[in-house]
Design an enzyme around this catalytic site. Structure first.
Site, mmCIF file in Angstrom:
data_model
loop_
_atom_site.group_PDB
_atom_site.id
_atom_site.type_symbol
_atom_site.label_atom_id
_atom_site.label_comp_id
_atom_site.label_asym_id
_atom_site.label_seq_id
_atom_site.Cartn_x
_atom_site.Cartn_y
_atom_site.Cartn_z
ATOM 1 N N HIS A 128 41.119 60.131 62.458
ATOM 2 C CA HIS A 128 40.092 60.971 61.837
ATOM 3 C C HIS A 128 39.778 60.550 60.399
ATOM 4 O O HIS A 128 38.753 60.945 59.852
ATOM 5 C CB HIS A 128 40.467 62.461 61.913
ATOM 6 N N ASP A 159 45.718 60.571 67.358
ATOM 7 C CA ASP A 159 45.168 60.479 65.995
ATOM 8 C C ASP A 159 45.773 59.335 65.185
ATOM 9 O O ASP A 159 46.227 59.527 64.060
ATOM 10 C CB ASP A 159 45.340 61.807 65.250
ATOM 11 N N SER A 240 46.147 62.606 54.697
ATOM 12 C CA SER A 240 46.244 62.094 56.059
ATOM 13 C C SER A 240 46.400 60.586 56.061
ATOM 14 O O SER A 240 45.720 59.868 55.330
ATOM 15 C CB SER A 240 44.998 62.456 56.865
#
Length: 383
Positions: A128, A159, A240
């Site tokens: 993402h 992910d 992230s």
């Protein structure tokens, strides 16, 4: 491993994005991916993106949108959350890099984090973080060098994405520990917090070595990330793809999500064993299960009005459509010999092709004149 200094981070949110209403406040105790903080410029025409191989929703990380929180459009609620972190040390920063993306051919920017796993520039991050990117650069804060990057492959279910830095050599790499996390062990989350362009470190402990979280898709479906390490480290937007370090300074996980809208933050990380296994499959070129090889979809290079059939309302500079002579006000009638009446039809045909493929395109210009040309498909945003 406690840190005495507490830092308050401001809320980062999108100012404008076509066809999507973005609230500023985050819902209490919602789970959100904490990837690239992204901002967007306003667009004049709706439906931007479909002609490039994906929809605008994918730029925001579709699996993390809807009623939970879209991580690219919202950050922590700064009225309730006080973040305990400080600048990462040299040891904590080893092999951790800063990722910057351009989204929608210049309509937005993003910032996240990655982990360097080989000296010649193989970097892992969250899918993402790079989803929807039309260009990616990676900065090594230890040397100040910046590299263009391409996506070698990804697994959007877990992910994870793998990047290759161009012309990279001799890079510092992260030290990893594949052993399972244990309850109560001390950890440090390192990342590009709030997209500030430098690495921060937040200390905590493992509160659950194996847990699952559910997020809502914008189409009303739900997605689950399982077998995650939960911590009480203050993981925030921009972290992230960053490192979750054990007390020996080795990476045991890759940051992926956090709760928001609460004074107490829970961070979540994908075990590094899972990340490295997926990376190995991608590097071996094995497309199977949830793993996709390559990053970008084939692109025609048009902006299509989603409310008016296949009417072209914008053309990407230097793209396939521009080279063919397709202009604003044209209506695309067929792609690769298949009649098209909607953007879904165009997307379906493009999905069977790769960047560099030559296909025929037919259209009617604004004056009603019919045309057909052979085009070489370009690269669209990262799928």
């Amino acid at each position: 491993m406690s840190r005495s200094r507490r830092i308050r981070h401001s809320l980062l949110a999108v100012l404008a994005i076509p066809l999507v209403a973005i609230p500023i406040a985050t819902p209490a105790l919602a789970v959100a991916a904490v990837g690239a903080t992204k901002t967007y410029a306003a667009e004049s025409g709706p439906g931007y993106g479909y002609g490039y191989g994906g929809s605008i929703e994918s730029y925001g990380g579709g699996a993390y949108g809807g009623g939970i929180v879209d991580p690219y459009r919202q950050g922590l609620d700064s009225s309730t959350a006080t973040v305990d972190s400080e600048p990462a040390t040299e040891a904590e920063s080893a092999g951790v890099v800063l990722i910057n993306t351009t989204v929608g051919y210049g309509t937005g920017q993003g910032a996240g984090t990655g982990l360097t796993i080989t000296g010649d520039g193989i970097v892992v991050t969250n899918h993402h973080v790079v989803e929807g990117a039309t260009s990616i650069t990676v900065a090594d804060p230890s040397t100040g060098e910046t590299y263009a990057a391409t996506v070698l492959g990804y697994d959007d279910v877990h992910d994870v994405a793998v990047l290759q830095l161009e012309d990279a050599s001799g890079l510092s790499t992260v030290a990893t520990d594949r052993d399972a996390a244990t309850q109560g062990e001390e950890v440090t989350a390192v990342g590009n917090a709030e997209g500030q362009g430098s690495l921060s470190a937040a200390d905590g402990t493992v509160t659950d070595p194996s847990t699952a979280i559910t997020v809502n898709n914008e189409d009303g479906t739900a997605a689950e990330l399982s077998d995650l390490i939960q911590t009480d480290a203050d993981v925030v937007s921009g972290d992230s793809g960053g490192a979750l370090l054990d007390e020996d300074g080795e990476v045991i996980g890759m940051n992926v999500a956090a709760t928001s809208g609460s004074a107490e933050i829970s961070g979540y990380a994908i075990p590094i064993d899972t990340v490295l296994d997926i990376a190995a499959q991608i590097l071996a070129g094995e497309e199977s299960g949830d793993v996709e090889i390559g990053g970008s979809a084939a692109a025609l290079g048009v902006q299509v009005d989603t409310t008016r059939s296949t009417l072209v309302v914008g053309v990407v500079e230097d793209g396939a459509a521009e080279a063919a002579g397709i202009t604003e006000g044209s209506t695309i009638t067929s792609v690769d010999g298949t009649a098209v009446a909607s953007i879904d039809d165009i997307t379906s045909v493009l999905g069977d092709h790769e960047p560099g493929d030559e296909i025929s395109v037919s259209w009617t210009d604004a004056a009603g004149q019919a045309h057909t040309a052979t085009v070489t498909l370009g690269e669209g945003p990262v799928a």
